[in-house]
Design a protein around this motif. Structure first.
Motif, short mmCIF file in Angstrom:
data_model
loop_
_atom_site.label_atom_id
_atom_site.label_comp_id
_atom_site.label_asym_id
_atom_site.label_seq_id
_atom_site.Cartn_x
_atom_site.Cartn_y
_atom_site.Cartn_z
N GLY A 44 0.79 -1.22 0.00
CA GLY A 44 0.00 0.00 0.00
C GLY A 44 0.82 1.27 0.00
O GLY A 44 0.31 2.35 0.29
N VAL A 45 2.10 1.16 -0.33
CA VAL A 45 2.97 2.34 -0.39
C VAL A 45 2.51 3.26 -1.52
O VAL A 45 2.29 2.81 -2.65
CB VAL A 45 4.43 1.91 -0.59
CG1 VAL A 45 5.31 3.09 -0.99
CG2 VAL A 45 4.97 1.26 0.67
N ASN A 46 2.40 4.56 -1.22
CA ASN A 46 1.98 5.50 -2.25
C ASN A 46 2.89 6.72 -2.36
O ASN A 46 2.62 7.63 -3.15
CB ASN A 46 0.53 5.95 -2.02
CG ASN A 46 0.29 6.50 -0.63
OD1 ASN A 46 1.17 7.09 -0.01
ND2 ASN A 46 -0.93 6.31 -0.12
N ILE A 47 3.97 6.75 -1.56
CA ILE A 47 4.94 7.85 -1.69
C ILE A 47 6.30 7.37 -1.20
O ILE A 47 6.38 6.58 -0.25
CB ILE A 47 4.50 9.11 -0.90
CG1 ILE A 47 5.35 10.33 -1.31
CG2 ILE A 47 4.55 8.88 0.60
CD1 ILE A 47 4.79 11.66 -0.83
N VAL A 48 7.37 7.81 -1.86
CA VAL A 48 8.72 7.53 -1.40
C VAL A 48 9.55 8.80 -1.49
O VAL A 48 9.31 9.67 -2.34
CB VAL A 48 9.41 6.41 -2.22
CG1 VAL A 48 8.70 5.08 -2.04
CG2 VAL A 48 9.51 6.79 -3.70
N SER A 49 10.51 8.92 -0.57
CA SER A 49 11.50 9.99 -0.65
C SER A 49 12.69 9.44 -1.44
O SER A 49 13.24 8.39 -1.10
CB SER A 49 11.95 10.41 0.75
OG SER A 49 10.88 10.99 1.45
N LEU A 50 13.07 10.15 -2.48
CA LEU A 50 14.01 9.63 -3.47
C LEU A 50 15.21 10.56 -3.62
O LEU A 50 15.08 11.78 -3.53
CB LEU A 50 13.27 9.51 -4.81
CG LEU A 50 13.91 8.68 -5.92
CD1 LEU A 50 13.98 7.20 -5.50
CD2 LEU A 50 13.06 8.81 -7.20
N GLY A 51 16.38 9.95 -3.83
CA GLY A 51 17.57 10.71 -4.20
C GLY A 51 18.28 11.40 -3.06
O GLY A 51 19.12 12.28 -3.29
N ILE A 52 18.04 10.99 -1.83
CA ILE A 52 18.54 11.74 -0.68
C ILE A 52 20.07 11.81 -0.65
O ILE A 52 20.66 12.86 -0.40
CB ILE A 52 17.99 11.14 0.62
CG1 ILE A 52 16.48 11.39 0.70
CG2 ILE A 52 18.68 11.74 1.85
CD1 ILE A 52 15.79 10.70 1.85
N PHE A 53 20.73 10.68 -0.92
CA PHE A 53 22.20 10.64 -0.86
C PHE A 53 22.80 10.29 -2.22
O PHE A 53 23.73 9.51 -2.32
CB PHE A 53 22.64 9.62 0.19
CG PHE A 53 22.26 10.00 1.59
CD1 PHE A 53 22.87 11.07 2.23
CD2 PHE A 53 21.29 9.29 2.27
CE1 PHE A 53 22.52 11.42 3.53
CE2 PHE A 53 20.93 9.63 3.57
CZ PHE A 53 21.55 10.70 4.20
N SER A 54 22.28 10.91 -3.26
CA SER A 54 22.67 10.51 -4.62
C SER A 54 23.51 11.55 -5.35
O SER A 54 23.74 11.41 -6.56
CB SER A 54 21.41 10.21 -5.43
OG SER A 54 20.58 11.35 -5.52
N TRP A 55 24.02 12.57 -4.67
CA TRP A 55 24.74 13.64 -5.36
C TRP A 55 25.92 13.07 -6.16
O TRP A 55 26.15 13.46 -7.31
CB TRP A 55 25.23 14.66 -4.35
CG TRP A 55 25.76 15.95 -4.92
CD1 TRP A 55 26.09 16.22 -6.23
CD2 TRP A 55 25.99 17.16 -4.20
NE1 TRP A 55 26.52 17.52 -6.37
CE2 TRP A 55 26.47 18.12 -5.13
CE3 TRP A 55 25.86 17.53 -2.88
CZ2 TRP A 55 26.82 19.42 -4.75
CZ3 TRP A 55 26.20 18.83 -2.49
CH2 TRP A 55 26.67 19.76 -3.42
N GLY A 56 26.67 12.15 -5.57
CA GLY A 56 27.85 11.62 -6.25
C GLY A 56 27.52 10.91 -7.55
O GLY A 56 28.37 10.84 -8.46
N LEU A 57 26.30 10.37 -7.70
CA LEU A 57 25.89 9.73 -8.94
C LEU A 57 25.26 10.72 -9.90
O LEU A 57 25.39 10.57 -11.12
CB LEU A 57 24.90 8.60 -8.63
CG LEU A 57 25.45 7.43 -7.81
CD1 LEU A 57 24.34 6.42 -7.53
CD2 LEU A 57 26.62 6.76 -8.53
#
Length: 673
Positions: A44-57
């Motif tokens: 039933g997941v309907n939201i995720v927080s994305l990209g929090i620690f992705s600066w290096g990529l």
């Protein structure tokens, strides 16, 4: 938050309770992503927080962008009906930045440089870091601002969690500017800090440094102002990123995750509320039998920091964390109970760190919604069960917390200052003392709000202000106005002692509150660790007592010390005011049992037990809207409790005489207004 917005699609309206997690697909092969979205839909997941620690990529080399993987995962989530709270990814800079610009790295109080290899290795006051960070924020906003999956912006992550206190030259320059804006003249600063002591007088602003390591006790006023400055410095970074996002994507609301109950106690979160479109918070349960009440306390405070409006539980744990000395897993049912307690206190979103438990890295033993054991596990079954419960609670979404008659006043600056070095004792702990009063109220079956000290006192009948140590003149006037209007104040030892610059109020303790309380304390009498002093009532003092040498004619002595050097001296007093209000003073640390007896003995109607609490065994939490009231009954015990509550049961089981609340469980009941 006058212009409160939840997310872009307007889902602050009933029917869209948010459920999800921090999602880090970059840690996993592409073939795992399809399995992730399948399990998200099942849960039933309907939201995720994305990209929090992705600066290096996202920026593998300076000015070179790679958004291909982020494009793909956002499109995949959108195709499966899962929205994105997109992070600005500025929480930790890439390795190349520290190599090119070591001057962005923070420095500790003794001058040690904090090197890359963990996270948050940046100075909040570094102009170089700020330039790179805002360039990344702009690139993300320009690329994803129109994507239908992106419903909110997540600025950085846990700002100040590891880099709040930076003692570098950048910080020194910014600190001087902050001080100049606060005081205007160097003479005003010298007066506020009492620099005549130990030859600390300043003639030029450039002479002032952060409170770096020194031969002995550092200036208390300097320490307090550096704490204020550090909170403001991190807040300034929040505002800088927010300004870029508001300019480029004004229709997308933004937030950042506070840590109201965690190790970043030195951030003044109530002051940050105007800078976000909705409040978000991270909370991690303290283990032990007190943990249930501790969770309720901090969720309560978060809801009141949000001004009673719905807020976003951005992170908590499905089971064990990885950063305490011992990290026990949650027991069966606790995952649901903990989440619904937050919902009762106003959370309209329940999210976790993280979706899939990491295989590598420093947090690989921190639990996730999908644990190392996979979907065939107790944790994932509980995750699915919670998703179902949140669907059942759709009518609650958008409702507000119902105001209580009693409030506990929580003051961040008193928390900071009361625990300072060079005090009469290291024993008093502000957070433990405030929690003891909250737990005592729960024991009595009394529903109470936990409010920040700057909140309005209007509408409360009883204010409880434990260890309200820092007492600016304006706060003293507000408390006197509250009691003059018929309100009842209860405060404790080590309250009213210093002004807003950490200078002692003279004339005897409790300083600024001396006249209101009608008592004079001549000296503090802290106790050695093994010492105990009995009170006439049977309460037992430990850690702290005080010598009250004067009691006004209109003051009643409710309890006295029974032994030791303070035998027969007043311990608990109450002054009754002409308008019907009162001011009660508890001069000793008498623990949860002692303060429960004090509260019960005041005989105030607002402190009478709620029958729905089943004798204090249930934590009664209320939300409501124009049509209905929603009562959350959280079981504080390990036994089944039957509560006399009538209504539509949204979560739980009805009984002939009310509802059945399972051991450590939560039941939610709706009733019409």
């Amino acid at each position: 938050m006058e212009n409160y917005r939840w997310v872009k699609d307007g889902s602050q309206k009933p029917g869209t309770m948010r459920y999800g997690a921090d999602y880090n697909p970059e840690q996993w092969p592409r073939e795992v992503w399809d399995d992730d979205v399948r399990l998200m839909r099942e849960a039933g997941v309907n939201i995720v927080s994305l990209g929090i620690f992705s600066w290096g990529l996202l920026e593998p080399r300076p000015g070179e962008w790679d958004f291909s993987w982020l494009d793909e995962i956002i499109d995949l989530l959108h195709a499966n009906g899962i929205d994105v709270d997109l992070a600005t990814a500025t929480a930790s800079p890439p390795s190349w930045m520290a190599r090119r610009h070591p001057e962005i790295l923070p420095q500790t109080v003794d001058g040690t440089t904090l090197w890359p290899g963990a996270r948050q290795h940046w100075r909040p006051t570094s102009p170089i870091f700020r330039e790179y960070a805002l360039r990344l924020v702009r690139a993300l906003a320009e690329r994803y601002g129109d994507h239908p999956a992106v419903v909110a912006w997540h600025i950085s992550n846990e700002l100040g969690c590891h880099n709040l206190y930076d003692y570098s030259d950048d910080a020194a320059r910014s600190f001087r500017l902050w001080l100049h804006a606060r005081y205007g003249t160097i003479d005003a600063l010298n007066d506020a800090w009492g620099t005549a002591f130990w030859s600390q007088h300043y003639e030029e602003w450039d002479e002032i440094l952060p409170p770096r390591s020194a031969p002995t006790i550092r200036n208390p006023g300097q320490q307090l102002d550096f704490e204020r400055f550090s909170s403001d410095a991190v807040r300034d970074h929040l505002r800088a990123e927010a300004a870029v996002l508001a300019d480029l994507t004004p229709e997308i609301p933004l937030t950042t995750n506070f840590m109201v109950a965690q190790n970043v106690r030195d951030i003044d979160y109530p002051s940050w509320v105007p800078d976000v479109d909705f409040v978000s918070n991270d909370h991690y349960l303290r283990p032990g039998e007190h943990g249930r009440d501790d969770l309720s306390f901090w969720a309560n405070l978060t809801g009141n920091i949000a001004g009673g409006l719905p807020w976003f539980l951005m992170e908590h744990a499905t089971s064990a964390v990885n950063w305490r000395e011992v990290n026990p897993p949650k027991r069966s049912g606790e995952l649901v109970r903990d989440a619904l307690t937050h919902v009762g206190h106003g959370a309209d979103a329940v999210c976790y760190f993280q979706w899939r438990q990491s295989r590598a890295g420093g947090e690989r033993y921190h639990s996730g919604m999908v644990p190392h054991a996979g979907e065939n596990s107790r944790v994932f079954r509980d995750v699915v069960a919670l998703g179902g419960a949140l669907r059942d609670l759709s009518p609650v979404h958008g409702s507000r917390r119902e105001k209580a008659r009693v409030a506990i006043v929580f003051d961040y600056e008193s928390w900071w200052v009361s625990g300072r070095d060079a005090h009469p004792s290291d024993s008093p702990a502000y957070d433990d003392e405030t929690l003891a009063w909250y737990r005592a109220l729960l024991d009595l079956g009394v529903r109470a709000d936990v409010i920040p000290v700057g909140a309005a006192f209007d509408g409360y009948e009883v204010l409880i202000a434990p260890m309200l140590h820092v007492m600016p003149e304006e706060l003293r006037v507000r408390l006197e106005s509250f009691t003059d209007a018929g309100g009842h104040l209860v405060t404790t030892y080590f309250s009213g002692i210093v002004d807003g610059n950490d200078r002692v109020w003279l004339g005897g303790y409790p300083g600024a509150l001396r006249d209101l309380l009608g008592v004079v304390v001549e000296e503090f009498v802290p106790l050695l660790p093994a010492e105990r002093i009995a009170l006439a009532s049977g309460a037992v003092a430990h850690g702290w007592t005080e010598r009250i040498v004067h009691v006004g004619d209109d003051v009643e002595v409710l309890d006295t010390y029974a032994d030791g050097d303070l035998a027969d001296a007043p311990a608990v007093t109450r002054r009754r005011l002409a308008a019907g209000g009162s001011a009660t003073y508890v001069s000793a640390d008498i623990g949860r049992d002692g303060v429960r007896a004090v509260l019960a003995g005041l005989g105030l109607e607002a402190l009478a037990g709620d029958p729905r609490s089943a004798g204090g065994r249930l934590d009664v939490i209320e939300r409501g809207d124009a049509a209905a009231r929603y009562v959350f009954l959280s079981n504080r015990t390990d036994d089944e409790v039957v509560a006399p509550v009538v209504g539509d049961v949204l979560v739980g089981e009805a009984a002939a005489s009310g509802v059945v609340v399972p051991p450590g469980g939560v039941v939610v009941v709706r009733s019409a207004r």
